[in-house]
Design an enzyme around this catalytic site. Structure first.
Site, PDB file in Angstrom:
ATOM      1  N   HIS A 259       0.879  -1.131  -0.142  1.00  0.00           N
ATOM      2  CA  HIS A 259       0.199  -0.100  -0.026  1.00  0.00           C
ATOM      3  C   HIS A 259       0.826   1.392   0.089  1.00  0.00           C
ATOM      4  O   HIS A 259       0.723   2.191  -1.175  1.00  0.00           O
ATOM      5  CB  HIS A 259      -0.847  -0.102   1.392  1.00  0.00           C
ATOM      6  CG  HIS A 259      -1.768   1.095   1.603  1.00  0.00           C
ATOM      7  ND1 HIS A 259      -3.254   1.323   1.026  1.00  0.00           N
ATOM      8  CD2 HIS A 259      -1.578   2.473   1.868  1.00  0.00           C
ATOM      9  CE1 HIS A 259      -3.602   2.432   1.296  1.00  0.00           C
ATOM     10  NE2 HIS A 259      -2.774   3.151   1.819  1.00  0.00           N
ATOM     11  N   GLU A 260       1.644   1.359   0.930  1.00  0.00           N
ATOM     12  CA  GLU A 260       2.568   2.660   1.041  1.00  0.00           C
ATOM     13  C   GLU A 260       3.589   2.596  -0.279  1.00  0.00           C
ATOM     14  O   GLU A 260       3.798   3.852  -0.643  1.00  0.00           O
ATOM     15  CB  GLU A 260       3.324   2.429   2.304  1.00  0.00           C
ATOM     16  CG  GLU A 260       2.630   2.372   3.517  1.00  0.00           C
ATOM     17  CD  GLU A 260       1.496   3.512   3.765  1.00  0.00           C
ATOM     18  OE1 GLU A 260       1.854   4.673   3.215  1.00  0.00           O
ATOM     19  OE2 GLU A 260       0.405   3.322   4.367  1.00  0.00           O
ATOM     20  N   HIS A 263       1.815   4.642  -2.654  1.00  0.00           N
ATOM     21  CA  HIS A 263       1.872   6.268  -2.334  1.00  0.00           C
ATOM     22  C   HIS A 263       3.349   6.762  -2.687  1.00  0.00           C
ATOM     23  O   HIS A 263       3.326   7.985  -3.323  1.00  0.00           O
ATOM     24  CB  HIS A 263       1.905   6.237  -0.765  1.00  0.00           C
ATOM     25  CG  HIS A 263       0.555   6.535  -0.269  1.00  0.00           C
ATOM     26  ND1 HIS A 263      -0.595   7.039  -0.607  1.00  0.00           N
ATOM     27  CD2 HIS A 263      -0.222   5.794   0.808  1.00  0.00           C
ATOM     28  CE1 HIS A 263      -1.706   7.018   0.073  1.00  0.00           C
ATOM     29  NE2 HIS A 263      -1.536   5.912   1.007  1.00  0.00           N
ATOM     30  N   GLU A 289      -4.504   8.168  -2.356  1.00  0.00           N
ATOM     31  CA  GLU A 289      -5.180   6.803  -1.747  1.00  0.00           C
ATOM     32  C   GLU A 289      -5.550   5.941  -2.929  1.00  0.00           C
ATOM     33  O   GLU A 289      -5.490   4.793  -2.946  1.00  0.00           O
ATOM     34  CB  GLU A 289      -6.354   7.030  -0.940  1.00  0.00           C
ATOM     35  CG  GLU A 289      -6.036   7.395   0.568  1.00  0.00           C
ATOM     36  CD  GLU A 289      -4.792   6.888   1.275  1.00  0.00           C
ATOM     37  OE1 GLU A 289      -4.571   5.638   1.064  1.00  0.00           O
ATOM     38  OE2 GLU A 289      -4.184   7.505   2.351  1.00  0.00           O
TER      39      GLU A 289
END
Ligand code: CO
Length: 495
Positions: A259-260, A263, A289
């Protein structure tokens, strides 16, 4: 040329922002607890200096003159528009309020880390009450300047162009679509074979780094570390992501890393000529997001990705036994279970939006003054029972104290996760349709086609256009729920 002077001013401010971002990373990852109070002062002072630079009389005068200048390029015009917006927001806020709120937010976040550990609601209630009051004043002033209701002014800070009307419409549909879908999936989806641990932290970290490298994360310009709450911070040339580890279960940390990384790839792909300018920043939190969730949910929980990743995961974590459990099809089942759970960050993609809707409704009530902070635990428990059928009475740690956001002053942020999830489905559907090599690439660990599509359509565009134009340009339509529904039905119901 006044426009140039504005660019120079913003270059200086970007350097202060850089220092602030690094202090913030250090605060969350490295700082001993005793450093907290001085750090809160230092960060509040940096916020004040940035605010002073934006709101100075010179900035106002340069803006006034720059509006009259001709011959600006499209990027420069967009930059000027973003500077105007920044100026409008900053001049709405007195310097003392900026300082007080930043200081209160840093101290409250520090206190939350300890209080959450001890399930100590009474230990944090006072600090949160103060932060809510400061945020009410902050939101009222911003709203006045922007011609928005206070809560909308908070949303507008994180995601201009996606307001309460859009969010209410989207959430209304999700509230009726998701609960029956979740019921059906829970009743029919096979359970995975257990993945036996323990998984030493160092091995999980090595796995995370290897997957990050495959996805395109540049370790010459970034790091992976550990913090209480996973986040992505830093700078495009020094992007800092974090996760947290559970030695009994490796999936939460692995998924947080992926997930990160989504980003981080956005940050590392921002337009290089505009890194220090407002137009070169990411296009708001919902789009941010969308990039993390596209990577985590659309890509990394897919059968194709897990075909590629299963042998890597097994090489780092398996002990030679339980071979079937480490096969791609079993990992896929493990990554796509649906269940009612207390914790938002560990929730599956079907029930996750319900966690967000709960927070969206409660934070509006908190800011409107309809819900006193003291009554938050009971209100939380009531909504958890309504939306997820679970009780949290007395379990504050896994109830209203689970997320850092409110304790860090981030009110109005939660809707971005679900707007982002909806956008992610829409973007990934368009990407797959427009580039036939993306899905095939994912199955063999070749992520360049995906990354290049994202660079062209999202990352490299910064804030050149607004969110709605960005979506129309890249997907052919404005924000809508159809792709998200189709994704969930395809993955969980097989059609
Ligand atoms: Co995120």
């Amino acid at each position: 040329m006044s426009y140039r002077q504005l660019e120079d001013r913003y270059r200086e401010l970007a350097q202060l922002e850089h220092a602030s971002d690094m202090l913030q990373w250090d605060e969350a990852v490295m700082m001993p607890r005793g450093g907290g109070a001085r750090r809160a002062e230092a960060m509040a002072t940096l916020s004040t200096l940035i605010h002073r630079g934006v709101t100075s009389a010179e900035t106002g005068a340069w803006l006034e003159r720059a509006r009259q200048e001709s011959g600006l390029t499209a990027w420069q015009r967009a930059n000027l528009r973003e500077i105007e917006l920044d100026y409008q927001r900053a001049t709405a806020l007195p310097e003392a309020l900026v300082h007080r709120r930043r200081r209160a937010a840093t101290l409250c976040e520090q206190a939350w880390r300890v209080a959450r550990e001890n399930n100590d609601w009474n230990g944090i209630r006072g600090a949160l009450t103060e932060l809510v009051a400061l945020t009410q004043e902050f939101a009222a002033r911003l709203g006045e300047a922007r011609g928005l209701e206070p809560y909308d002014a908070l949303l507008d800070q994180y995601q201009p162009g996606v307001g309460r009307a859009e969010i209410d419409a989207l959430f209304g549909e999700l509230k009726s679509f998701l609960p029956p879908l979740a019921e059906r999936v829970m009743a029919t989806r096979p359970k995975p074979l257990p993945l036996p641990g323990p998984f030493p932290q160092a091995r999980q970290a090595a796995l995370g780094r290897e997957l990050m490298r495959h996805l395109g994360f540049d370790f010459e310009r970034g790091r992976l570390d550990v913090s209480h709450h996973p986040f992505c911070g830093g700078d495009p040339h020094d992007t800092r992501i974090t996760t947290r580890y559970d030695e009994a279960n490796f999936l939460p940390a692995m998924m947080a890393v992926l997930h990160e990384t989504g980003h981080a790839l956005y940050e590392q792909g921002r337009p290089h000529d505009w890194l220090d300018s407002p137009v070169g920043q990411a296009s708001g939190a919902a789009v941010h997001e969308s990039q993390s969730l596209l990577m985590e949910m659309q890509v990394c929980r897919s059968e194709e990705f897990l075909q590629f990743a299963a042998p890597i995961v097994a090489r780092h974590l398996a002990d030679g036994a339980h071979e079937g459990a480490w096969q791609a099809d079993n990992l896929y089942l493990a990554c796509t279970q649906v269940e009612r759970s207390l914790i938002r960050v560990d929730a599956d993609e079907v029930t996750y939006p319900l966690h967000v809707i709960l927070r969206y409704e409660l934070e509006q009530a908190l800011l409107a003054g309809d819900l006193p902070v003291a009554d938050l635990p009971q209100a939380w428990d009531a909504k958890m029972q309504t939306y997820l059928g679970l009780a949290t009475g007395g379990d504050h740690k896994n109830g209203c104290m689970q997320d850092v956001h409110w304790y860090a002053g981030l009110f109005g942020y939660f809707p971005c996760y679900t707007v982002g999830a909806v956008m992610a489905a829409q973007l990934f559907a368009a990407a797959r349709q427009r580039r036939g090599d993306i899905v095939a690439g994912i199955a063999c660990g070749e992520f360049a086609p995906l990354l290049s599509w994202l660079r062209d359509n999202v990352h490299g565009r910064g804030r050149l256009v607004d969110v709605s134009t960005l979506l129309v340009d890249s997907t052919g339509s404005t924000l809508g729920i159809a792709a998200f529904k189709a994704h969930l039905e395809a993955r969980y119901l097989g059609h």
